[in-house]
Design a protein around this motif. Structure first.
Motif, PDB file in Angstrom:
ATOM      1  N   LEU A   7       0.811  -1.216   0.000  1.00 11.20           N
ATOM      2  CA  LEU A   7       0.000   0.000   0.000  1.00 11.20           C
ATOM      3  C   LEU A   7       0.848   1.271   0.000  1.00 11.20           C
ATOM      4  O   LEU A   7       0.614   2.169  -0.829  1.00 11.20           O
ATOM      5  CB  LEU A   7      -0.974  -0.010   1.180  1.00 11.20           C
ATOM      6  N   PRO A   8       1.848   1.409   0.892  1.00  8.32           N
ATOM      7  CA  PRO A   8       2.661   2.641   0.849  1.00  8.32           C
ATOM      8  C   PRO A   8       3.467   2.773  -0.433  1.00  8.32           C
ATOM      9  O   PRO A   8       3.699   3.877  -0.923  1.00  8.32           O
ATOM     10  CB  PRO A   8       3.578   2.513   2.073  1.00  8.32           C
ATOM     11  N   SER A  15       3.188   5.881  -3.071  1.00 10.15           N
ATOM     12  CA  SER A  15       4.349   6.678  -3.486  1.00 10.15           C
ATOM     13  C   SER A  15       4.420   6.840  -5.003  1.00 10.15           C
ATOM     14  O   SER A  15       4.977   7.815  -5.508  1.00 10.15           O
ATOM     15  CB  SER A  15       5.635   6.027  -2.973  1.00 10.15           C
ATOM     16  N   LEU A  16       3.874   5.875  -5.731  1.00  9.29           N
ATOM     17  CA  LEU A  16       3.907   5.949  -7.200  1.00  9.29           C
ATOM     18  C   LEU A  16       2.923   6.970  -7.764  1.00  9.29           C
ATOM     19  O   LEU A  16       3.067   7.403  -8.909  1.00  9.29           O
ATOM     20  CB  LEU A  16       3.580   4.570  -7.809  1.00  9.29           C
ATOM     21  N   LEU A  17       1.936   7.360  -6.967  1.00  9.56           N
ATOM     22  CA  LEU A  17       0.885   8.242  -7.478  1.00  9.56           C
ATOM     23  C   LEU A  17       1.385   9.662  -7.704  1.00  9.56           C
ATOM     24  O   LEU A  17       0.831  10.396  -8.528  1.00  9.56           O
ATOM     25  CB  LEU A  17      -0.312   8.237  -6.519  1.00  9.56           C
ATOM     26  N   GLY A  18       2.416  10.047  -6.956  1.00 15.21           N
ATOM     27  CA  GLY A  18       3.020  11.354  -7.185  1.00 15.21           C
ATOM     28  C   GLY A  18       2.123  12.519  -6.853  1.00 15.21           C
ATOM     29  O   GLY A  18       2.303  13.623  -7.358  1.00 15.21           O
ATOM     30  N   SER A  19       1.149  12.293  -6.018  1.00 15.48           N
ATOM     31  CA  SER A  19       0.229  13.374  -5.641  1.00 15.48           C
ATOM     32  C   SER A  19      -0.333  13.064  -4.269  1.00 15.48           C
ATOM     33  O   SER A  19      -0.406  11.905  -3.858  1.00 15.48           O
ATOM     34  CB  SER A  19      -0.907  13.491  -6.659  1.00 15.48           C
ATOM     35  N   VAL A  20      -0.764  14.111  -3.544  1.00 17.44           N
ATOM     36  CA  VAL A  20      -1.320  13.900  -2.207  1.00 17.44           C
ATOM     37  C   VAL A  20      -2.826  13.714  -2.233  1.00 17.44           C
ATOM     38  O   VAL A  20      -3.429  13.410  -1.214  1.00 17.44           O
ATOM     39  CB  VAL A  20      -0.971  15.089  -1.277  1.00 17.44           C
ATOM     40  N   THR A  61      -6.193   8.312  -1.792  1.00 21.57           N
ATOM     41  CA  THR A  61      -6.138   7.338  -0.709  1.00 21.57           C
ATOM     42  C   THR A  61      -6.052   5.954  -1.343  1.00 21.57           C
ATOM     43  O   THR A  61      -6.639   5.711  -2.406  1.00 21.57           O
ATOM     44  CB  THR A  61      -7.358   7.438   0.229  1.00 21.57           C
ATOM     45  N   VAL A  62      -5.282   5.057  -0.715  1.00 20.50           N
ATOM     46  CA  VAL A  62      -5.152   3.676  -1.183  1.00 20.50           C
ATOM     47  C   VAL A  62      -5.850   2.787  -0.166  1.00 20.50           C
ATOM     48  O   VAL A  62      -5.552   2.859   1.039  1.00 20.50           O
ATOM     49  CB  VAL A  62      -3.677   3.270  -1.341  1.00 20.50           C
ATOM     50  N   LEU A  63      -6.775   1.962  -0.638  1.00 15.83           N
ATOM     51  CA  LEU A  63      -7.637   1.179   0.240  1.00 15.83           C
ATOM     52  C   LEU A  63      -7.500  -0.314  -0.056  1.00 15.83           C
ATOM     53  O   LEU A  63      -7.368  -0.715  -1.214  1.00 15.83           O
ATOM     54  CB  LEU A  63      -9.101   1.582   0.057  1.00 15.83           C
ATOM     55  N   LEU A  64      -7.547  -1.108   0.999  1.00 11.70           N
ATOM     56  CA  LEU A  64      -7.551  -2.568   0.861  1.00 11.70           C
ATOM     57  C   LEU A  64      -8.877  -3.090   1.391  1.00 11.70           C
ATOM     58  O   LEU A  64      -9.261  -2.800   2.527  1.00 11.70           O
ATOM     59  CB  LEU A  64      -6.386  -3.182   1.653  1.00 11.70           C
ATOM     60  N   GLY A  65      -9.585  -3.837   0.537  1.00 10.78           N
ATOM     61  CA  GLY A  65     -10.866  -4.403   0.942  1.00 10.78           C
ATOM     62  C   GLY A  65     -10.825  -5.918   0.949  1.00 10.78           C
ATOM     63  O   GLY A  65     -10.026  -6.538   0.244  1.00 10.78           O
ATOM     64  N   ASP A  66     -11.705  -6.520   1.767  1.00 14.65           N
ATOM     65  CA  ASP A  66     -11.771  -7.978   1.749  1.00 14.65           C
ATOM     66  C   ASP A  66     -12.741  -8.424   0.653  1.00 14.65           C
ATOM     67  O   ASP A  66     -13.301  -7.601  -0.085  1.00 14.65           O
ATOM     68  CB  ASP A  66     -12.146  -8.530   3.126  1.00 14.65           C
ATOM     69  N   ASN A  67     -12.951  -9.737   0.533  1.00 13.15           N
ATOM     70  CA  ASN A  67     -13.782 -10.205  -0.578  1.00 13.15           C
ATOM     71  C   ASN A  67     -15.267  -9.950  -0.370  1.00 13.15           C
ATOM     72  O   ASN A  67     -16.072 -10.253  -1.255  1.00 13.15           O
ATOM     73  CB  ASN A  67     -13.530 -11.698  -0.851  1.00 13.15           C
ATOM     74  N   ASP A  68     -15.642  -9.387   0.782  1.00 16.14           N
ATOM     75  CA  ASP A  68     -17.031  -8.963   1.001  1.00 16.14           C
ATOM     76  C   ASP A  68     -17.231  -7.481   0.712  1.00 16.14           C
ATOM     77  O   ASP A  68     -18.342  -6.970   0.839  1.00 16.14           O
ATOM     78  CB  ASP A  68     -17.451  -9.243   2.456  1.00 16.14           C
ATOM     79  N   GLY A  69     -16.148  -6.781   0.364  1.00 22.48           N
ATOM     80  CA  GLY A  69     -16.270  -5.361   0.047  1.00 22.48           C
ATOM     81  C   GLY A  69     -16.107  -4.441   1.236  1.00 22.48           C
ATOM     82  O   GLY A  69     -16.353  -3.237   1.119  1.00 22.48           O
ATOM     83  N   ILE A 127     -10.638  -2.748   4.978  1.00 18.75           N
ATOM     84  CA  ILE A 127      -9.960  -3.191   6.197  1.00 18.75           C
ATOM     85  C   ILE A 127      -8.627  -2.474   6.418  1.00 18.75           C
ATOM     86  O   ILE A 127      -8.016  -2.619   7.471  1.00 18.75           O
ATOM     87  CB  ILE A 127      -9.726  -4.720   6.170  1.00 18.75           C
ATOM     88  N   GLU A 128      -8.180  -1.674   5.434  1.00 15.71           N
ATOM     89  CA  GLU A 128      -6.958  -0.890   5.603  1.00 15.71           C
ATOM     90  C   GLU A 128      -7.005   0.300   4.666  1.00 15.71           C
ATOM     91  O   GLU A 128      -7.551   0.220   3.561  1.00 15.71           O
ATOM     92  CB  GLU A 128      -5.728  -1.751   5.311  1.00 15.71           C
ATOM     93  N   ALA A 129      -6.453   1.423   5.117  1.00 18.02           N
ATOM     94  CA  ALA A 129      -6.454   2.639   4.297  1.00 18.02           C
ATOM     95  C   ALA A 129      -5.254   3.498   4.651  1.00 18.02           C
ATOM     96  O   ALA A 129      -4.907   3.648   5.820  1.00 18.02           O
ATOM     97  CB  ALA A 129      -7.747   3.432   4.511  1.00 18.02           C
ATOM     98  N   ILE A 130      -4.590   4.035   3.620  1.00 19.93           N
ATOM     99  CA  ILE A 130      -3.537   5.023   3.830  1.00 19.93           C
ATOM    100  C   ILE A 130      -3.748   6.128   2.795  1.00 19.93           C
ATOM    101  O   ILE A 130      -4.400   5.910   1.769  1.00 19.93           O
ATOM    102  CB  ILE A 130      -2.126   4.438   3.686  1.00 19.93           C
ATOM    103  N   GLY A 131      -3.192   7.315   3.063  1.00 22.29           N
ATOM    104  CA  GLY A 131      -3.321   8.370   2.072  1.00 22.29           C
ATOM    105  C   GLY A 131      -3.135   9.749   2.656  1.00 22.29           C
ATOM    106  O   GLY A 131      -2.694   9.927   3.798  1.00 22.29           O
ATOM    107  N   ASP A 132      -3.498  10.734   1.849  1.00 18.29           N
ATOM    108  CA  ASP A 132      -3.367  12.138   2.219  1.00 18.29           C
ATOM    109  C   ASP A 132      -4.485  12.526   3.175  1.00 18.29           C
ATOM    110  O   ASP A 132      -5.666  12.307   2.873  1.00 18.29           O
ATOM    111  CB  ASP A 132      -3.412  12.988   0.943  1.00 18.29           C
ATOM    112  N   ALA A 133      -4.136  13.115   4.307  1.00 18.79           N
ATOM    113  CA  ALA A 133      -5.116  13.420   5.348  1.00 18.79           C
ATOM    114  C   ALA A 133      -6.260  14.317   4.864  1.00 18.79           C
ATOM    115  O   ALA A 133      -7.432  14.019   5.124  1.00 18.79           O
ATOM    116  CB  ALA A 133      -4.421  14.032   6.564  1.00 18.79           C
ATOM    117  N   PRO A 134      -5.983  15.423   4.144  1.00 17.43           N
ATOM    118  CA  PRO A 134      -7.100  16.266   3.693  1.00 17.43           C
ATOM    119  C   PRO A 134      -8.081  15.513   2.788  1.00 17.43           C
ATOM    120  O   PRO A 134      -9.295  15.653   2.935  1.00 17.43           O
ATOM    121  CB  PRO A 134      -6.402  17.407   2.941  1.00 17.43           C
ATOM    122  N   PHE A 135      -7.554  14.723   1.852  1.00 19.57           N
ATOM    123  CA  PHE A 135      -8.468  14.006   0.971  1.00 19.57           C
ATOM    124  C   PHE A 135      -9.212  12.909   1.728  1.00 19.57           C
ATOM    125  O   PHE A 135     -10.407  12.691   1.496  1.00 19.57           O
ATOM    126  CB  PHE A 135      -7.738  13.378  -0.218  1.00 19.57           C
TER     127      PHE A 135
END
Length: 624
Positions: A68-69, A73-78, A81-89, A92-100
């Motif tokens: 995820l990190p 880093s590849l997105l080059g912008s703040v 947000t990058v999100l990880l979901g389980d197979n039920d949708g 379960i995890e999220a990282i990203g720019d705080a304002p967005f």
């Protein structure tokens, strides 16, 4: 373009003006009676329930932790947000720019939220899982108007059969670089899939080691007896109780089966150290010890240590598969690898004769020495001798200054593999026989002999005994080479391996083309399993490479199959030929597995009628 969404909401037909996957999702959203005006469900999992769900997805979270990190880093912008979901949708995890991320929380795009299509309507997370394909959903393509400020990209995280285990999502403000970010999210999903495969392998190897520790303990305590073939000949009631099985269910069975040998690994006499590295360079170390019965009385761990990186696992030419035929082949190869005997490998074209030769070399005590391969059929009779034995300067017109060592000299202290040896000229057969007898070679044009220490592995798709009978192959050389004979099964006799080979060949082709790793629809396997594959594994690899090259989307579909493969899977005019019964049975079983035993959808998947499928099930004695 939001006009399309408005017209659809007002009941107009805009099917031809909207991406098909988006339009299908809009239709489903109507069926789910989603409120198109606003995000109606703002419920979040409570901390205990979220913790419970995260614990259930421990492997997925661990596989995604370094990814995820890196993706962010590849997105080059703040503004993402990058999100990880389980197979039920569920996220379960999220990282990203705080304002967005703060802005995204207004529509509940955060950890613990349910983003199934049934709950949120058309959205990247839910729709990617529902369609089982990478997807981008921009602004007005979201079914709910509150979500129109979002630009989202998602890709399913699939298991080896192509079924979704989770989903990776990138969400942000509208971006003009739509395809680039879709490629990034697909790459991230592929990286997580690879980590999950490595974790699975690590778990299998640990379980394998524990099984054979138990076998060794039972043998030393006299609870268990195994003969020289590895078959259990006796076990006392206490030993059976420790295994949780009945005595009669154990005696007569291969020890490897009873003590949980993992699919695809039959490494008799080897201690294998897998130092696997994930994409971040972090090592995942596992140890596998296969204890074997050398005396008929006890087991002992023997053999050498090999180090294998993740790249080796993904790109090596070692035999791939887990079918009974493959396991038997690997078992025999592992046994003969520990000897110094010459081996004659026989099999149809495309079955993998060089692959099994390399496997024998890598499992042998000569594994640190060179492996030299020569296809005897690719050289003219005038060149074979100089290629095998080398030549001195001036030996013939065009000879290289200083001469040239032959394949046997290059293979010293290692292994030489002579493919298609049935095409070797008779005069060279005489010279080869001399090498086998005297263990020395003389370069063409030289009188001096050079001592060599080389193991010979030879292969042919021809029947060498028939060539001997017609005086096209020397009898004495034939018996020198066939100290041990390995007969390789054609692909039609190990069709279970297709489900292992296809993902491998997809990764191999995508890597060669420099493109993101493609997914594959499960329905495609039913067609592949039904083919006779006269060209064996080589034909399958060429087929997959062709589909990868011509695929128009991120997932290989039935439409990407070659024309000759895209016919109804089972012929209805006549009974299947005996040779095809096994493929037909595998295709039916695969279809029934995919449809959870339901006949009508399985028949549709196979391209035949329901009554025809019932008849095939009865004829082939398939138990439902």
């Amino acid at each position: 373009m939001s006009n399309h969404w408005k017209r659809f909401i007002n009941g107009e037909n805009v099917e031809s003006e909207v991406t098909p996957s988006i339009y299908r999702s809009w239709q489903r959203s109507l069926d789910y009676q989603i409120n198109h005006a606003l995000v109606a469900n703002m419920d979040n999992l409570s901390p205990p329930l979220l913790s419970e769900r995260r614990n259930a997805q421990e492997s997925l979270l661990r596989a995604g932790e370094p990814v995820l990190p890196y993706i962010f880093s590849l997105l080059g912008s703040v503004d993402y947000t990058v999100l990880l979901g389980d197979n039920d949708g569920y996220i379960i995890e999220a990282i990203g720019d705080a304002p967005f991320m703060s802005k995204a929380q207004k529509v509940n795009l955060r950890t613990g939220a349910d983003w199934r299509e049934e709950t949120r309507g058309t959205n990247a997370i839910g729709t990617s899982l529902r369609e089982n394909t990478p997807i981008s959903v921009f602004g007005w393509e979201h079914f709910v108007q509150d979500n129109h400020f979002l630009a989202c990209w998602a890709a399913p995280i699939q298991n080896s059969l192509g079924s979704p285990m989770g989903v990776l999502d990138i969400s942000g403000e509208a971006s003009p670089d739509r395809q680039r970010i879709l490629s990034i999210v697909m790459m991230g999903a592929s990286m997580i899939e690879k980590n999950l495969r490595l974790f699975e392998l690590e778990s299998q190897l640990k379980f394998y080691q524990e099984g054979f520790k138990l076998a060794s303990s039972l043998l030393h305590q006299g609870f268990l007896a195994i003969d020289h073939n590895g078959t259990i000949t006796n076990i006392n009631p206490l030993g059976a109780a420790l295994l949780g099985r009945k005595t009669e269910d154990i005696i007569g069975q291969p020890a490897g089966d009873i003590f949980s040998s993992p699919k695809g690994w039959m490494l008799s006499g080897q201690s294998l150290d897998l130092r696997i590295k994930d994409h971040t360079g972090k090592a995942i170390s596992s140890h596998l010890t296969r204890v074997i019965n050398e005396t008929g009385q006890s087991l002992g761990a023997v053999g050498t240590v090999h180090q294998v990186t993740e790249d080796t696992l993904m790109t090596s030419t070692l035999w791939i598969g887990h079918s009974p035929a493959t396991l038997r082949t690997l078992e025999r190869a592992a046994k003969v690898a520990l000897t110094h005997s010459s081996v004659l490998i026989h099999g149809e074209s495309g079955t993998g004769k060089e692959i099994i030769a390399r496997t024998i070399h890598q499992l042998s005590p000569r594994n640190e020495g060179p492996f030299v391969a020569l296809n005897c059929a690719s050289l003219s009779s005038s060149l074979v001798e100089s290629e095998l034995f080398g030549y001195v300067e001036g030996a013939f017109t065009g000879a290289r200054r200083g001469g040239k060592p032959g394949k046997f000299e290059l293979a010293n202290k290692g292994t030489i593999f002579l493919d298609e040896i049935g095409d070797m000229p008779l005069n060279v057969q005489v010279a080869l026989l001399r090498v086998l007898q005297e263990k020395e070679v003389s370069r063409v044009g030289d009188t001096k002999a050079v001592k060599i220490d080389v193991r010979i592995l030879a292969a042919s798709h021809k029947d060498l005994s028939s060539l001997v009978a017609t005086d096209k192959f020397r009898l004495d050389l034939y018996y020198r080479l066939k100290v041990v004979t390995l007969e390789l099964p054609p692909l039609r006799e190990r069709t279970e391996d297709i489900q292992d080979l296809v993902p491998y060949f997809i990764r191999k082709a995508c890597t060669a083309f420099g493109s993101p790793i493609l997914g594959i629809q499960p329905e495609v396997y039913a067609y592949l399993l039904a083919q006779p594959w006269p060209g064996n594994v080589r034909e399958l690899e060429n087929c997959i490479e062709s589909m990868v090259a011509l695929a128009e989307g991120p997932v290989i579909t039935i439409s990407d199959l070659p024309d000759e493969f895209r016919q109804p899977i089972l012929k209805t005019e006549t009974e299947p030929e005996p040779l095809l019964n096994q493929q037909t049975k595998h295709a039916i079983l695969y279809a029934l597995t995919q449809t959870k035993g339901k006949i009508a959808p399985a028949a549709k998947l196979l391209g035949i009628g329901r009554n025809t499928l019932y008849r095939k099930i009865k004829d082939l004695d398939i138990k439902l």
